[in-house]
Write an enzyme that holds these catalytic residues in place. Structure first.
Site, short mmCIF file in Angstrom:
data_model
loop_
_atom_site.label_atom_id
_atom_site.label_comp_id
_atom_site.label_asym_id
_atom_site.label_seq_id
_atom_site.Cartn_x
_atom_site.Cartn_y
_atom_site.Cartn_z
N GLU A 103 55.42 31.66 20.37
CA GLU A 103 56.07 32.14 21.39
C GLU A 103 56.20 30.81 22.20
OE1 GLU A 103 54.35 35.19 23.52
OE2 GLU A 103 55.39 36.71 22.18
N ASP A 135 47.63 37.89 24.69
CA ASP A 135 48.10 38.30 25.69
C ASP A 135 46.88 38.84 26.46
OD1 ASP A 135 50.80 38.24 25.11
OD2 ASP A 135 50.98 40.36 24.48
N HIS A 150 49.83 35.15 29.32
CA HIS A 150 48.84 34.87 28.19
C HIS A 150 47.61 34.10 28.53
CE1 HIS A 150 52.72 34.40 25.54
NE2 HIS A 150 52.14 35.57 25.31
#
Length: 597
Positions: free
Chosen positions: A342, A366, A535
């Site tokens: 990401e 995550d 994160h």
């Protein structure tokens, strides 16, 4: 040891043996020459024997040609060090010296000073004097002073001094290695995630790096026009088919891809990985006429945007992300890359910090769910014990992309414990065990309409780990959070029950931070509740103290940590900014500002 895939030499550590310059009838200097130079040699050997660059090569250490008693010798040392590429200096002495004449005055070197704790000569007096001069001139230096008095003839380095020299060396080499390198963002902002909103000024001013950007369409261009290494691609595809086990497909049958489509997806993601490597560091074996593409972007870390513009249409980047971050591929063991899912640049840079300190593969995850003992009991009937009970619960770390495969913990040390090894210690047996513990499951079509594959494994070994998060705060700047703890091994049926409540096709790690009973570390819940983003970057080992030292070099204050106070090692001038350790850190970092501004 492997070749350096980045442009630019690794940083060199220079040892500066300083000495009392008085000669005359008594010849004070002459009586100290051997002891002073022996200190320098001992320090050099300690660093060379214990520190490695990220490619596995021992850190290079050089010593000044002579001891340094007056400014002319300081200048000669500086000239030698400049020509040798010295970025880090360690000044050592057993005696009084003329501080302002003999100190390292280069504003760009990272500085430490070791003053011998002995009674014959006032090494401690010089240490205090020169550290005060460093502070007065705005040139922070780490002060190293042994707890116990040594005899003048004692050439050994006490354990507490060793610890500080090595901590200084590890952190300084990590900081200096980043200088002049690039962070490559492939794409840009992902699904509105703040961490993927790149801030070039932060990267340039605090890390000495540059930001390089390419659009994701560059990957498609290179696929379409054959701008990749065909031989490498074929080797990678053959290895993937042989070693990477395909797992179950969780999608409803009516939306599952056909075997032919899945085969095409495998070819796509393997080719994609080859191209991302080329984008990061270049490849001289690209087709003739592609000389521009051969050079790469000199990227020490990178990130891939992915969702959603890419993954709604093309296979996802989970395979390239996971495998690039791993300690091996079709060419065997090799230095892991840093590729953030990401394009979360802040998490990618956190992974980079820890990789450079440990030379180990890193986990991107995550920070997804806190499980209290009561919630676990209600969901599974299981009563927590061990580290999970001590932390009053645990946190589920899970993400579809960039967790290194090493995180399964199937590599073993000589006692049979699960570990994540430095990449140069990974054996073929380790690689096979890691691959056997991993399946590649068809991507969740609800998340990834374009298909692809996600790695799936469970961290079953109980390992010491450190989780960090680099955050940018408006009006404050960068800060770092650190949580040392342990991965948790749950009974299989308990793990499965909890895992199936989220995505059962993604890599799964249960994490219990080490709690203190106070503040943000009162319990695992408080760690989760105080975490700065969605994160976290996770490394093997309890390395929080090294990270605190690194952050002080980079002028990044640490906002949250559970590192014992006696392990905190920052430049001596931090002590002038108050008596509270964390307040000192904030005030000192603000006063000195970023290194490269």
């Amino acid at each position: 040891m492997a070749s350096n895939r980045l442009i630019g030499d690794y940083p060199v550590i220079g040892i500066r043996p300083t000495i009392d310059g008085r000669r005359g009838y008594i010849n004070v200097r002459g009586t100290l020459e051997e002891q002073t130079m022996n200190m320098a040699k001992s320090a050099a050997k300690l660093l060379e024997d214990n520190l490695k660059y990220s490619n596995g090569e021992p850190v290079k250490v050089i010593i000044a040609d002579t001891t340094i008693g007056r400014v002319a010798e300081a200048a000669a040392c500086a000239d030698k060090f400049k020509k040798a590429g010295v970025d880090i200096t360690l000044t050592v002495t057993p005696c009084w010296c003329y501080g302002a004449e003999t100190m390292d005055m280069d504003p760009m070197t990272i500085k430490g000073v070791w003053g011998f704790n002995g009674t014959e000569r006032p090494g401690a007096v010089y240490l205090a004097s020169v550290l005060a001069t460093h502070a007065q001139k705005g040139l922070p230096a780490f002060g190293i002073y042994g707890h116990d008095v040594q005899d003048a003839q004692d050439t050994s380095i006490p354990s507490d001094v060793k610890e500080k020299i090595l901590r200084f060396g590890r952190a300084a080499v990590a900081a200096a290695t980043m200088r002049g390198k690039s962070y490559l963002q492939i794409g840009s902002i992902c699904m509105g995630i703040g961490g993927s909103i790149i801030d070039p000024a932060f990267i340039e001013e605090y890390l000495g790096m540059r930001v390089e950007s390419v659009d994701e369409v560059e990957i498609i261009r290179r696929m379409s026009e054959g701008i990749y290494d065909e031989a490498e691609y074929k080797k990678a595809l053959e290895w993937t088919k042989s070693k990477c086990k395909e797992g179950f497909d969780k999608n409803p049958p009516e939306v599952q891809k056909s075997p032919e489509q899945k085969e095409s997806d495998w070819e796509f993601v393997v080719k994609m990985m080859c191209i991302i490597k080329d984008l990061m560091n270049g490849n001289p074996n690209l087709p003739k006429g592609c000389e521009e593409e051969m050079s790469g972007h000199n990227a020490i870390a990178a990130g891939f945007q992915g969702q959603r513009q890419w993954t709604d249409f093309y296979p996802n980047c989970d395979y390239p992300e996971a495998l690039l971050n791993t300690s091996f591929d079709w060419n065997g063991a090799r230095e892991p890359y840093i590729l953030a899912t990401e394009n979360d640049v802040l998490n990618g840079l956190g992974m980079l910090f820890m990789k450079l300190i440990t030379n180990r593969a890193q986990i991107f995850a995550d920070v997804r769910t806190y499980w209290s003992p009561e919630a676990v009991k209600a969901a599974t009937g299981y009563q927590l014990d061990g580290v999970a009970a001590a932390s009053n619960g645990f946190i589920h770390l899970i993400n579809s992309g960039a967790a290194c495969l090493d995180a399964c913990g199937e590599a073993k040390d000589d006692k049979g414990n699960g570990v994540i090894k430095p990449w140069y210690d990974i054996t073929e047996e380790d690689q096979e065990a890691i691959l056997s513990a991993t399946t590649w499951n068809a991507a969740d079509n609800g998340y990834f309409r374009g298909g692809g594959y996600s790695s799936r494994f469970e961290t079953k070994a109980e390992m010491p780990v450190t989780m960090i998060r680099l955050n940018l705060v408006k009006g404050l700047g960068p800060t770092l959070q650190i949580a040392e703890g342990y991965t948790v091994k749950l009974p299989e049926e308990v793990s499965d029950t909890l895992w199936k409540r989220t995505d059962y096709t993604w890599p799964c790690t249960w994490f219990a931070p080490r709690t203190t009973g106070e503040g943000a570390f009162k319990s695992a819940y408080d760690v989760m509740n105080n975490w700065g983003a969605n994160h976290g970057a996770i490394s093997y080992g309890h390395i929080g103290a090294d990270l605190i030292t690194l952050c002080s070099i980079l002028r990044i204050p640490v906002s949250m940590h559970n590192v014992p106070e006696d392990k905190i090692f920052r430049p001596a001038s931090w002590n002038a900014f108050g008596m509270d350790k964390e307040g000192q850190d904030y005030r000192a970092c603000a006063a000195y500002g970023p290194l490269y501004k």
